[in-house]
Design a protein around this motif. Sequence first.
Motif, PDB file in Angstrom:
ATOM      1  N   GLU A  82      31.364  17.490  18.280  1.00  0.00           N
ATOM      2  CA  GLU A  82      30.014  16.972  18.023  1.00  0.00           C
ATOM      3  C   GLU A  82      28.970  18.079  18.071  1.00  0.00           C
ATOM      4  O   GLU A  82      28.050  18.123  17.244  1.00  0.00           O
ATOM      5  CB  GLU A  82      29.675  15.864  19.022  1.00  0.00           C
ATOM      6  CG  GLU A  82      30.413  14.572  18.772  1.00  0.00           C
ATOM      7  CD  GLU A  82      29.658  13.365  19.300  1.00  0.00           C
ATOM      8  OE1 GLU A  82      28.409  13.424  19.360  1.00  0.00           O
ATOM      9  OE2 GLU A  82      30.313  12.369  19.649  1.00  0.00           O
ATOM     10  N   LEU A  83      29.097  18.980  19.037  1.00  0.00           N
ATOM     11  CA  LEU A  83      28.126  20.072  19.149  1.00  0.00           C
ATOM     12  C   LEU A  83      28.196  20.987  17.934  1.00  0.00           C
ATOM     13  O   LEU A  83      27.160  21.414  17.408  1.00  0.00           O
ATOM     14  CB  LEU A  83      28.375  20.864  20.430  1.00  0.00           C
ATOM     15  CG  LEU A  83      27.931  20.190  21.728  1.00  0.00           C
ATOM     16  CD1 LEU A  83      28.472  20.933  22.942  1.00  0.00           C
ATOM     17  CD2 LEU A  83      26.402  20.100  21.801  1.00  0.00           C
ATOM     18  N   ARG A  84      29.394  21.321  17.492  1.00  0.00           N
ATOM     19  CA  ARG A  84      29.529  22.192  16.315  1.00  0.00           C
ATOM     20  C   ARG A  84      28.914  21.535  15.079  1.00  0.00           C
ATOM     21  O   ARG A  84      28.261  22.197  14.266  1.00  0.00           O
ATOM     22  CB  ARG A  84      30.996  22.537  16.069  1.00  0.00           C
ATOM     23  CG  ARG A  84      31.584  23.484  17.103  1.00  0.00           C
ATOM     24  CD  ARG A  84      32.951  24.010  16.698  1.00  0.00           C
ATOM     25  NE  ARG A  84      33.526  24.858  17.725  1.00  0.00           N
ATOM     26  CZ  ARG A  84      33.208  26.141  17.908  1.00  0.00           C
ATOM     27  NH1 ARG A  84      32.320  26.716  17.101  1.00  0.00           N
ATOM     28  NH2 ARG A  84      33.774  26.847  18.867  1.00  0.00           N
ATOM     29  N   LEU A 126      17.165  21.548  20.204  1.00  0.00           N
ATOM     30  CA  LEU A 126      17.415  21.061  21.549  1.00  0.00           C
ATOM     31  C   LEU A 126      17.539  19.538  21.588  1.00  0.00           C
ATOM     32  O   LEU A 126      18.267  18.986  22.414  1.00  0.00           O
ATOM     33  CB  LEU A 126      16.301  21.509  22.493  1.00  0.00           C
ATOM     34  CG  LEU A 126      16.303  22.993  22.877  1.00  0.00           C
ATOM     35  CD1 LEU A 126      15.147  23.295  23.832  1.00  0.00           C
ATOM     36  CD2 LEU A 126      17.623  23.401  23.516  1.00  0.00           C
ATOM     37  N   ASP A 127      16.857  18.854  20.681  1.00  0.00           N
ATOM     38  CA  ASP A 127      17.021  17.403  20.576  1.00  0.00           C
ATOM     39  C   ASP A 127      18.463  17.058  20.211  1.00  0.00           C
ATOM     40  O   ASP A 127      19.049  16.114  20.754  1.00  0.00           O
ATOM     41  CB  ASP A 127      16.075  16.829  19.525  1.00  0.00           C
ATOM     42  CG  ASP A 127      14.618  16.862  19.972  1.00  0.00           C
ATOM     43  OD1 ASP A 127      14.361  17.039  21.181  1.00  0.00           O
ATOM     44  OD2 ASP A 127      13.736  16.730  19.099  1.00  0.00           O
ATOM     45  N   SER A 128      19.038  17.831  19.282  1.00  0.00           N
ATOM     46  CA  SER A 128      20.427  17.595  18.884  1.00  0.00           C
ATOM     47  C   SER A 128      21.380  17.865  20.039  1.00  0.00           C
ATOM     48  O   SER A 128      22.346  17.126  20.252  1.00  0.00           O
ATOM     49  CB  SER A 128      20.787  18.476  17.684  1.00  0.00           C
ATOM     50  OG  SER A 128      20.015  18.151  16.551  1.00  0.00           O
ATOM     51  N   VAL A 129      21.117  18.928  20.783  1.00  0.00           N
ATOM     52  CA  VAL A 129      21.950  19.254  21.949  1.00  0.00           C
ATOM     53  C   VAL A 129      21.866  18.139  22.983  1.00  0.00           C
ATOM     54  O   VAL A 129      22.880  17.673  23.512  1.00  0.00           O
ATOM     55  CB  VAL A 129      21.524  20.597  22.577  1.00  0.00           C
ATOM     56  CG1 VAL A 129      22.252  20.840  23.890  1.00  0.00           C
ATOM     57  CG2 VAL A 129      21.795  21.742  21.613  1.00  0.00           C
ATOM     58  N   SER A 130      20.663  17.705  23.291  1.00  0.00           N
ATOM     59  CA  SER A 130      20.476  16.683  24.322  1.00  0.00           C
ATOM     60  C   SER A 130      21.120  15.363  23.909  1.00  0.00           C
ATOM     61  O   SER A 130      21.626  14.621  24.761  1.00  0.00           O
ATOM     62  CB  SER A 130      18.987  16.483  24.617  1.00  0.00           C
ATOM     63  OG  SER A 130      18.281  16.039  23.475  1.00  0.00           O
ATOM     64  N   GLU A 131      21.127  15.064  22.629  1.00  0.00           N
ATOM     65  CA  GLU A 131      21.749  13.834  22.138  1.00  0.00           C
ATOM     66  C   GLU A 131      23.237  13.813  22.484  1.00  0.00           C
ATOM     67  O   GLU A 131      23.785  12.782  22.896  1.00  0.00           O
ATOM     68  CB  GLU A 131      21.554  13.724  20.627  1.00  0.00           C
ATOM     69  CG  GLU A 131      22.145  12.461  20.020  1.00  0.00           C
ATOM     70  CD  GLU A 131      21.915  12.400  18.519  1.00  0.00           C
ATOM     71  OE1 GLU A 131      22.727  11.766  17.831  1.00  0.00           O
ATOM     72  OE2 GLU A 131      20.931  13.003  18.033  1.00  0.00           O
ATOM     73  N   VAL A 132      23.897  14.958  22.327  1.00  0.00           N
ATOM     74  CA  VAL A 132      25.329  15.044  22.650  1.00  0.00           C
ATOM     75  C   VAL A 132      25.525  15.033  24.160  1.00  0.00           C
ATOM     76  O   VAL A 132      26.382  14.311  24.686  1.00  0.00           O
ATOM     77  CB  VAL A 132      25.957  16.309  22.034  1.00  0.00           C
ATOM     78  CG1 VAL A 132      27.437  16.423  22.424  1.00  0.00           C
ATOM     79  CG2 VAL A 132      25.821  16.291  20.511  1.00  0.00           C
ATOM     80  N   LEU A 133      24.735  15.827  24.885  1.00  0.00           N
ATOM     81  CA  LEU A 133      24.887  15.898  26.338  1.00  0.00           C
ATOM     82  C   LEU A 133      24.629  14.550  26.996  1.00  0.00           C
ATOM     83  O   LEU A 133      25.245  14.211  28.014  1.00  0.00           O
ATOM     84  CB  LEU A 133      23.922  16.935  26.916  1.00  0.00           C
ATOM     85  CG  LEU A 133      24.124  18.387  26.469  1.00  0.00           C
ATOM     86  CD1 LEU A 133      23.081  19.285  27.113  1.00  0.00           C
ATOM     87  CD2 LEU A 133      25.527  18.879  26.809  1.00  0.00           C
ATOM     88  N   TYR A 134      23.736  13.766  26.430  1.00  0.00           N
ATOM     89  CA  TYR A 134      23.413  12.448  26.985  1.00  0.00           C
ATOM     90  C   TYR A 134      24.624  11.526  26.926  1.00  0.00           C
ATOM     91  O   TYR A 134      24.840  10.709  27.824  1.00  0.00           O
ATOM     92  CB  TYR A 134      22.241  11.849  26.204  1.00  0.00           C
ATOM     93  CG  TYR A 134      21.833  10.472  26.669  1.00  0.00           C
ATOM     94  CD1 TYR A 134      21.077  10.303  27.828  1.00  0.00           C
ATOM     95  CD2 TYR A 134      22.203   9.333  25.956  1.00  0.00           C
ATOM     96  CE1 TYR A 134      20.699   9.040  28.259  1.00  0.00           C
ATOM     97  CE2 TYR A 134      21.834   8.065  26.385  1.00  0.00           C
ATOM     98  CZ  TYR A 134      21.082   7.927  27.527  1.00  0.00           C
ATOM     99  OH  TYR A 134      20.709   6.681  27.958  1.00  0.00           O
TER     100      TYR A 134
END
Length: 216
Positions: A82-84, A126-134
């Motif tokens: 997902e992150l990639r 960072l919004d995209s990163v936080s979406e995955v981390l959430y």
Amino acid sequence: MNPLAKLSATIGLAAALAACTTINPYTGQTQTSRAATYGAIGGVVCGLIGAGESSTRARNAALGCGAIGAGIGAYMDAQEAELRQQLEGTGVQVQRSGDQLDLIMPGNITFNTNEFSIRQDFYPVLDSVSEVLYKFVDTRLMVTGHTDSTGARDYNYNLSNRRASSVANYLATRGVDQNRLITQGMGPDQPIASNDTESGRAMNRRVELQIVAAQR
């Protein structure tokens, strides 16, 4: 769960697995994509767990069951995939070492020179990163700031620490639990390139986000 829901979930799993295939560039054969398969299985299994619950409990079950049901390796595989996908073309590197993921955020795209306020055009990243981390709640996060060797060491330590805190605080505002986040500033102590050249110094100016599975 009623029989119709079970049947729908089973059909969904079969469809998801059928879609999780890639062509091996060396053999030309069709093969199953491991990361995509784990992600598909995790999504369907979590859906089964939460299907009979209230909407809030179902959401929490879907967010939390991945590492328990699929194992740490599979859980990190799905998160990596997902992150990639989310970070493709952003300039942020995704590196994998065992069950650890590292996001390398170059300084030139995250902050202006000598500043620790995040650049406005980096917020969507960072919004995209936080979406995955959430979604992948079974992880702990270390945010580390780095600088090159130019200037006073105390200044660099302070700047790197503030930049790490800026990234962590922003992730927290986007729903990532603050208790999962740790920050540190390393100043110039951990270069990844030579500080004798401008290109090397540019590589050393960065923020790294280390993602590891939570120990339970």
